[in-house]
Design a protein around this motif. Sequence first.
Motif, PDB file in Angstrom:
ATOM      1  N   GLY A  30       0.792  -1.230   0.000  1.00 44.77           N
ATOM      2  CA  GLY A  30       0.000   0.000   0.000  1.00 44.77           C
ATOM      3  C   GLY A  30       0.821   1.275   0.000  1.00 44.77           C
ATOM      4  N   LEU A  31       2.157   1.185   0.203  1.00 41.60           N
ATOM      5  CA  LEU A  31       2.970   2.402   0.265  1.00 41.60           C
ATOM      6  C   LEU A  31       2.932   3.169  -1.052  1.00 41.60           C
ATOM      7  CD1 LEU A  31       5.072   4.249   1.662  1.00 41.60           C
ATOM      8  CD2 LEU A  31       6.852   2.764   0.683  1.00 41.60           C
ATOM      9  N   LEU A  32       3.113   2.465  -2.164  1.00 40.28           N
ATOM     10  CA  LEU A  32       3.160   3.155  -3.454  1.00 40.28           C
ATOM     11  C   LEU A  32       1.816   3.801  -3.779  1.00 40.28           C
ATOM     12  CD1 LEU A  32       5.272   0.736  -5.678  1.00 40.28           C
ATOM     13  CD2 LEU A  32       6.020   2.696  -4.332  1.00 40.28           C
ATOM     14  N   GLN A  33       0.733   3.100  -3.457  1.00 42.27           N
ATOM     15  CA  GLN A  33      -0.593   3.682  -3.686  1.00 42.27           C
ATOM     16  C   GLN A  33      -0.768   4.947  -2.854  1.00 42.27           C
ATOM     17  OE1 GLN A  33      -2.676   3.162  -5.902  1.00 42.27           O
ATOM     18  NE2 GLN A  33      -3.343   1.055  -6.208  1.00 42.27           N
ATOM     19  N   ALA A  34      -0.342   4.901  -1.598  1.00 41.01           N
ATOM     20  CA  ALA A  34      -0.483   6.072  -0.722  1.00 41.01           C
ATOM     21  C   ALA A  34       0.349   7.238  -1.243  1.00 41.01           C
ATOM     22  CB  ALA A  34      -0.056   5.710   0.701  1.00 41.01           C
ATOM     23  N   ARG A  35       1.583   6.951  -1.664  1.00 43.09           N
ATOM     24  CA  ARG A  35       2.450   8.010  -2.189  1.00 43.09           C
ATOM     25  C   ARG A  35       1.895   8.568  -3.503  1.00 43.09           C
ATOM     26  NH1 ARG A  35       4.019   7.883   2.262  1.00 43.09           N
ATOM     27  NH2 ARG A  35       6.170   7.631   3.020  1.00 43.09           N
ATOM     28  N   SER A  36       1.280   7.709  -4.302  1.00 46.72           N
ATOM     29  CA  SER A  36       0.692   8.159  -5.562  1.00 46.72           C
ATOM     30  C   SER A  36      -0.468   9.121  -5.306  1.00 46.72           C
ATOM     31  CB  SER A  36       0.212   6.957  -6.382  1.00 46.72           C
ATOM     32  OG  SER A  36      -0.381   7.373  -7.588  1.00 46.72           O
ATOM     33  N   ARG A  37      -1.303   8.787  -4.327  1.00 50.74           N
ATOM     34  CA  ARG A  37      -2.415   9.683  -3.988  1.00 50.74           C
ATOM     35  C   ARG A  37      -1.884  11.002  -3.432  1.00 50.74           C
ATOM     36  NH1 ARG A  37      -4.642   4.661  -2.229  1.00 50.74           N
ATOM     37  NH2 ARG A  37      -3.901   5.032  -0.098  1.00 50.74           N
ATOM     38  N   GLN A  38      -0.814  10.920  -2.662  1.00 48.61           N
ATOM     39  CA  GLN A  38      -0.212  12.125  -2.110  1.00 48.61           C
ATOM     40  C   GLN A  38       0.331  13.014  -3.233  1.00 48.61           C
ATOM     41  OE1 GLN A  38       2.722  11.168   0.832  1.00 48.61           O
ATOM     42  NE2 GLN A  38       3.035  13.281   1.475  1.00 48.61           N
ATOM     43  N   VAL A  67       4.916   6.861  -9.805  1.00 46.66           N
ATOM     44  CA  VAL A  67       5.926   7.055  -8.762  1.00 46.66           C
ATOM     45  C   VAL A  67       7.147   6.146  -8.907  1.00 46.66           C
ATOM     46  CG1 VAL A  67       4.245   7.886  -7.079  1.00 46.66           C
ATOM     47  CG2 VAL A  67       4.721   5.423  -7.234  1.00 46.66           C
ATOM     48  N   VAL A  68       7.158   5.248  -9.890  1.00 47.73           N
ATOM     49  CA  VAL A  68       8.322   4.384 -10.090  1.00 47.73           C
ATOM     50  C   VAL A  68       9.233   5.045 -11.125  1.00 47.73           C
ATOM     51  CG1 VAL A  68       9.147   2.078 -10.661  1.00 47.73           C
ATOM     52  CG2 VAL A  68       6.889   2.369  -9.615  1.00 47.73           C
ATOM     53  N   PRO A  69      10.462   5.435 -10.763  1.00 48.90           N
ATOM     54  CA  PRO A  69      11.303   6.193 -11.691  1.00 48.90           C
ATOM     55  C   PRO A  69      11.822   5.343 -12.843  1.00 48.90           C
ATOM     56  CG  PRO A  69      12.552   5.634  -9.733  1.00 48.90           C
ATOM     57  CD  PRO A  69      11.140   5.206  -9.468  1.00 48.90           C
ATOM     58  N   ARG A  70      12.168   6.015 -13.922  1.00 55.62           N
ATOM     59  CA  ARG A  70      12.840   5.383 -15.060  1.00 55.62           C
ATOM     60  C   ARG A  70      14.325   5.738 -14.947  1.00 55.62           C
ATOM     61  NH1 ARG A  70      12.141   6.435 -20.827  1.00 55.62           N
ATOM     62  NH2 ARG A  70      13.335   4.862 -21.959  1.00 55.62           N
ATOM     63  N   ILE A  71      15.215   4.746 -15.090  1.00 60.56           N
ATOM     64  CA  ILE A  71      16.633   4.936 -14.789  1.00 60.56           C
ATOM     65  C   ILE A  71      17.486   4.690 -16.038  1.00 60.56           C
ATOM     66  CG2 ILE A  71      18.575   4.155 -13.371  1.00 60.56           C
ATOM     67  CD1 ILE A  71      16.550   3.373 -11.238  1.00 60.56           C
ATOM     68  N   ILE A  72      18.435   5.610 -16.270  1.00 58.84           N
ATOM     69  CA  ILE A  72      19.389   5.493 -17.374  1.00 58.84           C
ATOM     70  C   ILE A  72      20.788   5.587 -16.774  1.00 58.84           C
ATOM     71  CG2 ILE A  72      20.198   6.517 -19.535  1.00 58.84           C
ATOM     72  CD1 ILE A  72      17.393   7.703 -19.882  1.00 58.84           C
ATOM     73  N   ARG A 176      10.582  14.703  -2.646  1.00 55.65           N
ATOM     74  CA  ARG A 176       9.703  14.922  -1.497  1.00 55.65           C
ATOM     75  C   ARG A 176       9.112  13.620  -0.972  1.00 55.65           C
ATOM     76  NH1 ARG A 176       4.889  19.350  -1.786  1.00 55.65           N
ATOM     77  NH2 ARG A 176       6.718  20.621  -2.261  1.00 55.65           N
ATOM     78  N   LEU A 177       8.728  12.737  -1.901  1.00 51.62           N
ATOM     79  CA  LEU A 177       8.035  11.515  -1.499  1.00 51.62           C
ATOM     80  C   LEU A 177       8.972  10.386  -1.079  1.00 51.62           C
ATOM     81  CD1 LEU A 177       5.226  11.279  -4.214  1.00 51.62           C
ATOM     82  CD2 LEU A 177       5.001  12.101  -1.873  1.00 51.62           C
ATOM     83  N   PHE A 178      10.152  10.313  -1.717  1.00 54.54           N
ATOM     84  CA  PHE A 178      11.037   9.169  -1.487  1.00 54.54           C
ATOM     85  C   PHE A 178      12.483   9.613  -1.238  1.00 54.54           C
ATOM     86  CE2 PHE A 178       7.696   7.739  -4.493  1.00 54.54           C
ATOM     87  CZ  PHE A 178       7.045   6.825  -3.670  1.00 54.54           C
TER      88      PHE A 178
END
Length: 474
Positions: A30-38, A67-72, A176-178
Amino acid sequence: MAFDEMSGQGGEVRASYGGVARWLAEAPEGLLQARSRQAELFFRRMGITFAVHGDAESSERLIPFDVVPRIIDAGEWAGLEAGLAQRVRAINAFLADIYGRQECLKAGVVPERLILTNPGYVPEMQGRRPPRDVWVQIAGVDLVRTADDGFLVLEDNCRTPSGVSYMLENREMMIRLFPDLFADYAVRPVETYCDMLLAALRDCAPEGAGSDPTIVVMTPGPFNSAYYEHSFLADKLGVELVEGRDLFVDDGRVFMRTTEGRQQVDVIYRRIDDDFLDPLTFRPDSTLGVPGLMTAYHEGTVSLANAVGTGVADDKAVYTYMPEIIRFFTGEEPILKNVPTWRCREPEALKEVLARLDQLVVKEVGGSGGYGMLIGPAATRAEIEAFRARLIDDPEDFIAQPTLELSTAPTLDKSDPAGGLCRRHVDLRPFVLSSPRGVTVAPGGLTRVALKPGSLVVNSSQGGGTKDTWVLDR
């Protein structure tokens, strides 16, 4: 199966994603869902929206943020950076040439008719040079990946490329979120973009503007779909946001009306299309522009970013000649390749495209935003036949490309209460800045994600969202 940014094609987590993979595995349910709503709440409070043309129910929407980053990784980015800089240098040289000596047309590198009859070609710029000889101060180059052997260029955006505000806001939101996740990664900052842009605009100011030129951002107004971005950039740059009615021309110079009287303007970062800039030169019914602006521009007393006439480099038919353009103007092989493309203006290409409409993506050469295109595998028989008629009627207005299996990236499945992940297709729009000092690339860019299952269309106007893009420093 499509190449996945986190797990490649073999299923093993790529080294650049190792920390994120562990973090995702250890994240409480539920953390990602909560952060997404935030994040959505923050964006709504800050008014980070875009307008949708033709939407009767809602004039403004939030762009969905994943909220899941894309990494290069650093090595991959070094190759991209070199290729982007090469491409934009060639575009600037190409524009200077077609409005100047036209050597590339005489040499047959690009068909003369394609340029001189192009809707983006501005005859009023023929024989003219913008102040400081920079045509495209800000470019957005759309990239896609289909395998682990690198990126392909999907299209060039040289008129008024948008989306940089979302790149910056996405980064601020992730920090801010992570904050704990950032502590595990050496991520190159994108926050310096506005300083880079301001420096580029200052460097492009006309001769005589002094060391502190007056710069403004010119917007069509609050009803424009990208108005939030216009106001955001003006605020971040520390310059005035103006509409055409706030400016006037006197004695070949542009002035801004202020509460303390008039103030001369040296550089206009304009977010208005060419046709609406000056009713005395272009569309006489335009209420968005400034009468006499082109006179001041031709006299070299004001710089416009981007220069008038750059839209010809956006054309998707011109895009097909970019490899030849790069070779002609740089003497080098293109570092970044184009997507294989059929020019429907060519009879043999048209014949092949018509025979394979159900397999291809067909685009208007002047189209944008995901509109005016056919995605053959997803189209109905009626849609294909309607598009066939359009192609036969006006083949020069279209190009066709294979239906690419764009790479995917792990994305929060908002329909899953537990906050599970799914794979969604992504592209990347890096932002490239040019000035007399050279070309610089902001480290990262805007990753757009097709949030609808199976969709290949990432545009926000078509239901797409965005991700933060992390370029690793090592």
